[in-house]
Design an enzyme around this catalytic site. Structure first.
Site, mmCIF file in Angstrom:
data_model
loop_
_atom_site.group_PDB
_atom_site.id
_atom_site.type_symbol
_atom_site.label_atom_id
_atom_site.label_comp_id
_atom_site.label_asym_id
_atom_site.label_seq_id
_atom_site.Cartn_x
_atom_site.Cartn_y
_atom_site.Cartn_z
ATOM 1 N N ASP A 280 39.473 12.078 -55.144
ATOM 2 C CA ASP A 280 39.344 12.433 -56.544
ATOM 3 C C ASP A 280 39.373 11.126 -57.332
ATOM 4 O OD1 ASP A 280 40.613 15.295 -58.407
ATOM 5 O OD2 ASP A 280 39.198 13.725 -58.961
HETATM 6 C C1 GLC Z 1 38.534 14.753 -62.072
HETATM 7 C C2 GLC Z 1 38.874 16.072 -61.413
HETATM 8 C C3 GLC Z 1 37.886 16.535 -60.386
HETATM 9 C C4 GLC Z 1 36.496 16.059 -60.762
HETATM 10 C C5 GLC Z 1 36.486 14.541 -60.711
HETATM 11 C C6 GLC Z 1 35.129 13.982 -61.142
HETATM 12 O O1 GLC Z 1 39.683 13.980 -62.214
HETATM 13 O O2 GLC Z 1 40.171 16.194 -60.852
HETATM 14 O O3 GLC Z 1 37.963 17.965 -60.328
HETATM 15 O O4 GLC Z 1 35.540 16.590 -59.851
HETATM 16 O O5 GLC Z 1 37.502 13.972 -61.507
HETATM 17 O O6 GLC Z 1 34.880 14.288 -62.470
#
Ligand code: GLC
Length: 735
Positions: A280
């Site tokens: 993430d």
């Molecule tokens: C965010 C979220 C995740 C998302 C990623 C990219 O922090 O936790 O769900 O897909 O970043 O945007």
């Protein structure tokens, strides 16, 4: 030199049809330098960074692309912008490896569908698959190869704002929804230019955050993890998901982005998945504040050793992975395995065969907001509304009404119906409630509108105008709820009440003596016991997307009979949380005649609305379930039959739900477990026979030794309209 490489690459690609994806990936891997391998494991955000850039390199994207130092972007949208970057990667780097572009297409790219917890309330996996298919068609026309969805985190705590992004509290339903979305996004052929790679997130158990506070500690027994939280991820992987996203949270002291147990033992070992894992946003970098890595180099080492393949926005792999290999701290095989998994995904998407297949401006123009996709947003939204109360059948409203009061901060709102994580969703495309109702009612009905108050504010000066509008109307419909920014990432709440002074507004309107209907737009269960007690009808609309006003107007006036069911329990009070239907009985289950049992002494203990709850404008009558056998062997299936009759005046859809209870096990078992359901449509007076087959697989659980087995013993089976109003029968599983 360049020509030779190009020849080899094209040659390997052209004559690769008879080669497996692994062989094709290995043919490229063999040509790569260590720096180029690391580049495939680096992802940066493009058009807009949604979080603090974690010490990004000083070179520009273009410079890094030419050196093969970036393998993926997120948040770059449109054929034009993705083409620009892809051309640099494919025409100006040494090995010309195509980029993969990812985006959070959670419930729509441009044409916004209902938020996922609303979609799940349809209990219609086929419809959810169609929604994902439409989303993929639109997103892929704009250069997107990969969506960071389905979000499949089981959530039992509505204080957690990301409950909005998932399918609720149940692993069985969540698994069906997860698999349906994977099928919808990936279609039957990932190399087609209208299918996109799915990304199952957030692996794992992100929804188990203590206190419902986002990013917070998760501490679960392995049994709880396997029995509940892991099932939807597993279902999505079994459906063929091409990637997963490692979650921010720790589980029992080990952050997921450093968890060999999750990434290696379970994902690659038990589930045999060759899907690649992306971190993430900065979750590898966050191993430092988690306190398991003293610096970014250690974080990179932990991440790659856990087999988190791609680093989203930490720059940990960018700066340190090559060094770790050169110093002998990381085996190059780990890097090769990660790069292979990423390259396989790019081959499956057809990006090596045609890196520009998703970048067609003309196709994009024709596809974005096409009639087919916009119509689908309405079709899906029609099955997401949940009728929570309908006293004396005040709904549907009569079309011969002469006047109606539309009151509340969500009447004219055009952004809130989009909900959170709405990608490029445009509020100008939303049919607001006001627009939907004026379109439907035309000039025949006098509409008296008043905002009354704002969603969050404490200002009650608008109440008087609202009361005046109510007094001038035959019926009052109030649209209240949460601001779309109150759910989704980082948006945890310590209360679950209607925000601001909205409930006070409804109380003032109630005093007018007019019938009051409440329509909720919110991203989580709310504690609304006063509304349940005091207003005439309540519809839970969640955030219905761009067709909000159309479907809500249809529902209010009976052109649509609400047929959604809750996939999350609504507590009466936040103090009851966590409260969910598949709870354990404990050694002292609540007994009103005995103080020394498990209950809250100061409030009603039952949920406000149970899991699976949802009313209809009609009524349904259930027969008692009949069983094919009352004794079955461990390897035998059981058939359960029930008759459902529409005993009302409206045609309606009903979700017939089947639960079981294993009365005695080698470990404690939930008092109910959803094991099947069927959504049927019945005309007034019509009866349908519904037959469920419970296979041995559905009796399995993790026993005292964590073995996934069927244990002989007595069971109950429950069939009904929700997890509480059921009829039961008993049977025994014998050795
Ligand atoms: C965010 C979220 C995740 C998302 C990623 C990219 O922090 O936790 O769900 O897909 O970043 O945007």
């Amino acid at each position: 030199m360049k020509k030779m490489f190009l020849f080899i690459l094209i040659g390997s690609a052209l004559f690769a049809q008879n080669k497996t994806y692994t062989q094709r990936a290995d043919s490229v891997l063999a040509l790569m330098t260590l720096e180029e391998k690391v580049g495939q494991l680096v992802q940066y955000s493009g058009d807009w960074a949604t979080g603090a850039a974690q010490g990004r390199p000083s070179e520009t994207s273009d410079e890094l692309l030419k050196k093969g130092k970036i393998g993926s972007f997120l948040n770059v949208v449109s054929s034009e912008k993705t083409m620009k970057l892809q051309k640099i990667a494919v025409e100006q780097s040494r090995l010309k490896i195509p980029l993969i572009f990812g985006l959070d297409v959670i419930h729509g790219y441009f044409s916004t569908f209902p938020v996922p917890i609303g979609e799940a309330s349809s209990w219609n996996p086929t419809l959810i698959e169609k929604s994902a298919r439409m989303q993929a068609i639109e997103a892929s026309s704009a250069g997107i190869h990969w969506t960071f969805n389905p979000m499949v985190d089981i959530a039992r705590d509505p204080r957690w704002g990301r409950i909005m992004e998932g399918s609720g509290e149940d692993p069985y339903l969540g698994s069906l929804m997860a698999a349906a979305r994977v099928r919808g996004y990936q279609g039957k052929d990932l190399s087609a230019n209208n299918t996109i790679l799915a990304c199952v997130k957030h692996y794992a158990a992100y929804g188990g955050a203590e206190g419902g506070r986002d990013y917070n500690t998760v501490d679960l027994s392995e049994r709880n993890l396997r029995e509940f939280y892991l099932l939807p991820y597993k279902a999505a992987v079994e459906a063929g998901a091409g990637s997963l996203m490692a979650s921010f949270n720790e589980i029992g002291g080990v952050p997921s982005s450093a968890s060999k147990f999750l990434m290696t033992d379970i994902l690659r070992g038990e589930w045999k998945s060759d899907a690649f894992v992306v971190s993430d946003w900065n979750s590898i970098g966050e191993l430092i504040p988690h306190g398991v890595a003293k610096d970014r180099m250690k974080a990179a080492e932990l991440g790659i050793k856990a087999t988190v393949d791609m680093d989203m926005e930490t720059s940990a792999y960018f700066y340190h992975l090559a060094e770790l290999v050169k110093e002998g701290k990381v085996d190059i095989k780990l890097v090769d395995d990660a790069v292979r998994r990423v390259l396989i995904a790019k081959f499956k998407l057809g990006l090596f065969d045609d890196p520009y297949k998703y970048c067609n401006v003309e196709r994009e123009k024709k596809t974005i907001k096409s009639k087919e996709i916009v119509d689908a947003t309405r079709e899906v939204a029609q099955e997401t509304l949940v009728l929570l109360k309908n006293e004396k059948n005040i709904l549907p409203l009569s079309k011969s009404l002469k006047s109606i009061a539309l009151i509340g901060p969500l009447v004219k709102s055009k952004d809130n119906p989009l909900g959170g994580w709405s990608a490029l969703g445009d509020s100008n495309d939303v049919v607001s409630v006001y627009e939907g109702l004026t379109q439907k009612l035309g000039k025949n009905v006098k509409i008296n509108y008043a905002e009354g108050c704002t969603i969050l504010g404490k200002n009650k000066s608008g109440f008087a105008t609202a009361v005046k509008a109510a007094k001038a109307s035959e019926v009052v419909v109030v649209f209240v709820g949460e601001h779309r920014g109150m759910s989704g990432e980082a948006n945890s709440r310590a209360t679950l009440d209607l925000p601001g002074v909205q409930e006070d507004l409804v109380k003032e309107l109630k005093k007018t003596g007019k019938p009051v209907v409440v329509v909720l737009m919110n991203g989580r269960p709310l504690t609304i016991p006063w509304l349940q007690e005091n207003v005439n009808a309540i519809i839970e609309a969640w955030y219905p997307g761009i067709s909000a006003g159309i479907v809500i107007a249809d529902a209010l006036f009976g052109d649509l009979n609400p047929n959604g069911k809750l996939t999350v329990t609504f507590p009466r009070y936040v103090g009851q949380v966590p409260i969910y239907y598949n709870y354990k009985n404990t050694g002292r289950p609540h007994d009103p005649t005995n103080h020394y049992t498990s209950y809250y002494m100061d409030l009603e203990n039952s949920p406000l609305y149970p899991f699976g709850y949802g009313l209809s404008y009609t009524t349904f009558e259930y027969s008692a379930p009949t069983l094919s056998k009352t004794n079955i062997k461990k390897d035998e299936s059981l058939t359960v039959t029930v008759e459902v009759k529409n005993t009302g005046k409206f045609e309606g859809k009903e979700v017939v739900q089947l639960y079981i209870r294993d009365l005695v096990g080698s470990v404690t078992r939930p008092v109910k477990e959803l094991k099947d359901f069927a959504k049927i449509s019945l005309k007034p007076g019509e009866t349908k026979k519904v037959e469920f087959t419970i296979t041995p697989e559905k009796f399995k659980f993790y026993d005292i030794n964590l073995k996934h087995v069927v244990e002989p013993g007595d069971f109950k089976v429950f069939v009904g309209t929700n997890s509480v109003d059921v009829k039961e029968a008993s049977f025994t599983v014998v050795e």
